[in-house]
Design a protein around this motif. Structure first.
Motif, PDB file in Angstrom:
ATOM      1  N   ILE A  13       1.487  10.212   9.896  1.00 18.28           N
ATOM      2  CA  ILE A  13       2.750   9.468   9.894  1.00 18.28           C
ATOM      3  C   ILE A  13       3.852  10.377   9.363  1.00 18.28           C
ATOM      4  N   TYR A  14       5.058  10.205   9.886  1.00 13.07           N
ATOM      5  CA  TYR A  14       6.125  11.112   9.455  1.00 13.07           C
ATOM      6  C   TYR A  14       6.640  10.793   8.050  1.00 13.07           C
ATOM      7  N   GLY A  15       6.293   9.610   7.508  1.00 15.75           N
ATOM      8  CA  GLY A  15       6.699   9.261   6.152  1.00 15.75           C
ATOM      9  C   GLY A  15       5.618   9.504   5.115  1.00 15.75           C
ATOM     10  N   ALA A  16       4.735  10.449   5.378  1.00 18.18           N
ATOM     11  CA  ALA A  16       3.624  10.699   4.459  1.00 18.18           C
ATOM     12  C   ALA A  16       4.098  11.188   3.093  1.00 18.18           C
ATOM     13  N   ASP A  17       5.283  11.783   3.030  1.00 16.89           N
ATOM     14  CA  ASP A  17       5.797  12.263   1.750  1.00 16.89           C
ATOM     15  C   ASP A  17       6.098  11.098   0.807  1.00 16.89           C
ATOM     16  N   ARG A  18       6.673  10.036   1.348  1.00 19.02           N
ATOM     17  CA  ARG A  18       6.960   8.849   0.529  1.00 19.02           C
ATOM     18  C   ARG A  18       5.669   8.213   0.021  1.00 19.02           C
ATOM     19  N   LEU A  19       4.674   8.135   0.872  1.00 19.36           N
ATOM     20  CA  LEU A  19       3.387   7.569   0.465  1.00 19.36           C
ATOM     21  C   LEU A  19       2.712   8.454  -0.580  1.00 19.36           C
ATOM     22  N   TYR A  20       2.859   9.754  -0.454  1.00 22.73           N
ATOM     23  CA  TYR A  20       2.284  10.695  -1.415  1.00 22.73           C
ATOM     24  C   TYR A  20       2.821  10.423  -2.823  1.00 22.73           C
ATOM     25  N   ASN A  21       4.121  10.165  -2.923  1.00 23.27           N
ATOM     26  CA  ASN A  21       4.716   9.897  -4.230  1.00 23.27           C
ATOM     27  C   ASN A  21       4.182   8.606  -4.837  1.00 23.27           C
ATOM     28  N   MET A  63       3.800   1.615   9.298  1.00 25.37           N
ATOM     29  CA  MET A  63       4.097   2.586   8.250  1.00 25.37           C
ATOM     30  C   MET A  63       4.950   1.962   7.147  1.00 25.37           C
ATOM     31  N   PHE A  64       6.008   1.250   7.524  1.00 23.07           N
ATOM     32  CA  PHE A  64       6.879   0.647   6.520  1.00 23.07           C
ATOM     33  C   PHE A  64       6.157  -0.477   5.775  1.00 23.07           C
ATOM     34  N   ASN A  65       5.282  -1.209   6.449  1.00 21.29           N
ATOM     35  CA  ASN A  65       4.465  -2.206   5.750  1.00 21.29           C
ATOM     36  C   ASN A  65       3.552  -1.538   4.729  1.00 21.29           C
ATOM     37  N   LEU A  66       3.026  -0.377   5.081  1.00 19.15           N
ATOM     38  CA  LEU A  66       2.161   0.366   4.166  1.00 19.15           C
ATOM     39  C   LEU A  66       2.934   0.759   2.909  1.00 19.15           C
ATOM     40  N   PHE A  67       4.152   1.274   3.082  1.00 18.95           N
ATOM     41  CA  PHE A  67       4.966   1.633   1.921  1.00 18.95           C
ATOM     42  C   PHE A  67       5.179   0.417   1.017  1.00 18.95           C
ATOM     43  N   TYR A  68       5.546  -0.694   1.648  1.00 18.62           N
ATOM     44  CA  TYR A  68       5.816  -1.914   0.880  1.00 18.62           C
ATOM     45  C   TYR A  68       4.575  -2.383   0.129  1.00 18.62           C
ATOM     46  N   ASN A  69       3.455  -2.491   0.817  1.00 17.97           N
ATOM     47  CA  ASN A  69       2.239  -3.017   0.192  1.00 17.97           C
ATOM     48  C   ASN A  69       1.709  -2.108  -0.909  1.00 17.97           C
ATOM     49  N   GLU A  70       1.761  -0.792  -0.669  1.00 15.80           N
ATOM     50  CA  GLU A  70       1.276   0.148  -1.689  1.00 15.80           C
ATOM     51  C   GLU A  70       2.191   0.167  -2.909  1.00 15.80           C
ATOM     52  N   ASN A  71       3.494   0.063  -2.678  1.00 15.60           N
ATOM     53  CA  ASN A  71       4.432   0.028  -3.796  1.00 15.60           C
ATOM     54  C   ASN A  71       4.248  -1.253  -4.603  1.00 15.60           C
ATOM     55  N   ILE A  87       5.758  -9.795   6.213  1.00 11.02           N
ATOM     56  CA  ILE A  87       7.212  -9.881   6.307  1.00 11.02           C
ATOM     57  C   ILE A  87       7.689 -11.293   5.983  1.00 11.02           C
ATOM     58  N   TYR A  88       7.044 -12.293   6.585  1.00 14.33           N
ATOM     59  CA  TYR A  88       7.508 -13.669   6.404  1.00 14.33           C
ATOM     60  C   TYR A  88       7.277 -14.148   4.969  1.00 14.33           C
ATOM     61  N   LYS A  89       6.128 -13.801   4.395  1.00 13.06           N
ATOM     62  CA  LYS A  89       5.850 -14.191   3.015  1.00 13.06           C
ATOM     63  C   LYS A  89       6.860 -13.559   2.065  1.00 13.06           C
ATOM     64  N   LEU A  90       7.202 -12.307   2.306  1.00 11.30           N
ATOM     65  CA  LEU A  90       8.183 -11.622   1.470  1.00 11.30           C
ATOM     66  C   LEU A  90       9.547 -12.294   1.570  1.00 11.30           C
ATOM     67  N   ALA A  91       9.920 -12.696   2.774  1.00 15.00           N
ATOM     68  CA  ALA A  91      11.204 -13.393   2.963  1.00 15.00           C
ATOM     69  C   ALA A  91      11.217 -14.717   2.213  1.00 15.00           C
ATOM     70  N   GLU A  92      10.104 -15.435   2.240  1.00 15.54           N
ATOM     71  CA  GLU A  92      10.023 -16.706   1.514  1.00 15.54           C
ATOM     72  C   GLU A  92      10.086 -16.489   0.011  1.00 15.54           C
ATOM     73  N   GLU A  93       9.308 -15.533  -0.487  1.00 16.74           N
ATOM     74  CA  GLU A  93       9.260 -15.274  -1.935  1.00 16.74           C
ATOM     75  C   GLU A  93      10.623 -14.875  -2.488  1.00 16.74           C
ATOM     76  N   SER A  94      11.328 -14.059  -1.742  1.00 18.63           N
ATOM     77  CA  SER A  94      12.596 -13.495  -2.226  1.00 18.63           C
ATOM     78  C   SER A  94      13.800 -14.342  -1.858  1.00 18.63           C
ATOM     79  N   GLY A  95      13.582 -15.443  -1.136  1.00 18.48           N
ATOM     80  CA  GLY A  95      14.695 -16.290  -0.717  1.00 18.48           C
ATOM     81  C   GLY A  95      15.578 -15.631   0.333  1.00 18.48           C
ATOM     82  N   LYS A  96      14.954 -14.801   1.184  1.00 22.74           N
ATOM     83  CA  LYS A  96      15.720 -14.044   2.172  1.00 22.74           C
ATOM     84  C   LYS A  96      15.337 -14.414   3.608  1.00 22.74           C
TER      85      LYS A  96
END
Length: 390
Positions: free
Chosen positions: A187-195, A237-245, A303-312
């Motif tokens: 994935i091209y965002g492997a640097d962000r996941l590495y951190n 990829m973006f879901n992976l960043f979110y879930n790992e963070n 995505i939908y659960k996050l929108a509900e939790e955050s009121g977004k």
């Protein structure tokens, strides 16, 4: 052993990489090794690299079969001898005085990581800067910061994310930590996941206020590695960043309201990026396939659960509807398509004066079998009044 191992992957870049090399070797601070990883180049890059190594004993060159950038970084880390490792792309530059500045901080604080700002410049094909620091990253950090223990570092993880310091690999890592982890190479965002992956190892960290690195964003997308391209795995990829963070913050007992809203805002901005990426080079999907992917892939339980939790929820709907509208502006969807309800909903929502038929179209679209998360209902409720049961 040198203080710094500078790792520079290069592939078919005989034009720019000597300039990047010079930005490293001309540093006032000289206690370094430069490891050039030639990733199977087919131009004159290998010969140029060997010539550079012949002229400066601090340079080592590794010639390998083409493996892509993150495999090159992994290979460089494994053979590095320095106390710390730093990465420089072959078409970027290390700013003058950068290594001296970082060495002073290392000698004083001995941090596990020094987080460094990357200035992104829009430039022409000759690296002439058209727009300096176009993302205004230089203003995000106004003073040096030292996190003296793991608790202080973890307390500031969201700050590091907000400051864009965790988005790339251009940071100074203690080699003993860096060697424990590998960059993903798919994935091209492997640097962000590495951190995110190395974060549990970090006990002390330093944030450097001075920018040390110039990244060039070329006017032509052909000259940029990942910008302006479509890969097809952006959503996963973006879901992976979110879930790992999120997992990281939960493990640290730092997942609070601030973290929730930051992660939600960040993830939904990325969702809009995913929608716009349909227009990028390499996307061969038809309009119908794009709309189908939005409903079947982009709108998922995370995505939908996050929108509900955050009121977004309304923000989520707005981004989805806006993204689809951009697609419909560019290309017409056949009225015979099973997804034509999406077009009818957006057109009806945009009408200043709506008749009964428009309300029927909107409601039918909200409860269409393909619209499993009922996108559009937040706006429909506003139209008919909050008291009515949609």
């Amino acid at each position: 052993m040198p203080m710094f191992s500078i790792i520079m992957p290069v592939y078919n870049n005989e034009r720019y990489f000597p300039i990047a090399v010079q930005s490293v070797l001309s540093q006032e601070y000289r206690d370094l090794e430069l490891i050039i990883i030639d990733d199977g180049s087919t131009d004159r890059t290998p010969q140029v690299a060997d010539l550079i190594a012949k002229e400066d004993r601090r340079v080592r060159v590794v010639h390998q079969k083409n493996q892509w950038i993150y495999a090159s970084l992994n290979n460089g880390i494994q053979i590095a001898k320095g106390d710390y490792v730093y990465f420089v792309n072959s078409d970027d530059r290390l700013r003058p005085g950068s290594l001296k500045n970082m060495a002073e901080k290392v000698e004083r604080f001995h941090p596990d990581v020094i987080w460094t700002k990357v200035l992104i410049h829009k430039c022409n094909e000759n690296q002439g800067i058209i727009e300096y620091d176009c993302s205004n990253f230089d203003k995000k950090i106004e003073s040096d910061i030292f996190f003296e223990d793991a608790d202080e570092f973890r307390d500031n993880w969201i700050f590091l994310n907000k400051s864009s310091l965790t988005n790339n690999q251009v940071n100074l890592y203690k080699r003993s930590i860096a060697k424990k982890y590998k960059f993903r190479n798919d994935i091209y965002g492997a640097d962000r996941l590495y951190n995110i992956n190395i974060a549990p190892e970090i006990k002390t960290a330093f944030v450097l206020k001075e920018a040390v690195y110039d990244h060039f964003n070329y006017k032509s997308d052909e000259m940029n590695v990942s910008i302006g391209k479509y890969y097809g795995y952006e959503h996963e990829m973006f879901n992976l960043f979110y879930n790992e963070n999120r997992k990281l913050l939960n493990d640290w007992n730092r997942f609070d309201n601030e973290a929730l809203h930051y992660l939600a805002s960040s993830r939904f901005r990325e969702l809009s990026f995913e929608l716009r990426s349909f227009n990028n080079k390499g996307c061969g999907l038809s309009l119908e396939e794009k709309i189908e992917k939005i409903f079947n892939s982009f709108l998922d339980k995370d995505i939908y659960k996050l929108a509900e939790e955050s009121g977004k929820l309304e923000e989520l709907e707005a981004r989805i509807l806006s993204g689809m509208r951009e697609l419909f502006i560019r290309e017409a969807l056949s009225p015979q398509s099973n997804l034509y309800f999406a077009y009818e909903m957006i057109e009806s929502l945009l009408l200043y004066e709506k008749d009964k038929e428009d309300y029927v179209k909107i409601k039918n679209a909200i409860y269409h079998p393909f619209n499993r998360y009922h996108i559009g209902q937040c706006f429909y409720k506003k139209l008919i009044g909050d008291m009515e049961d949609v």
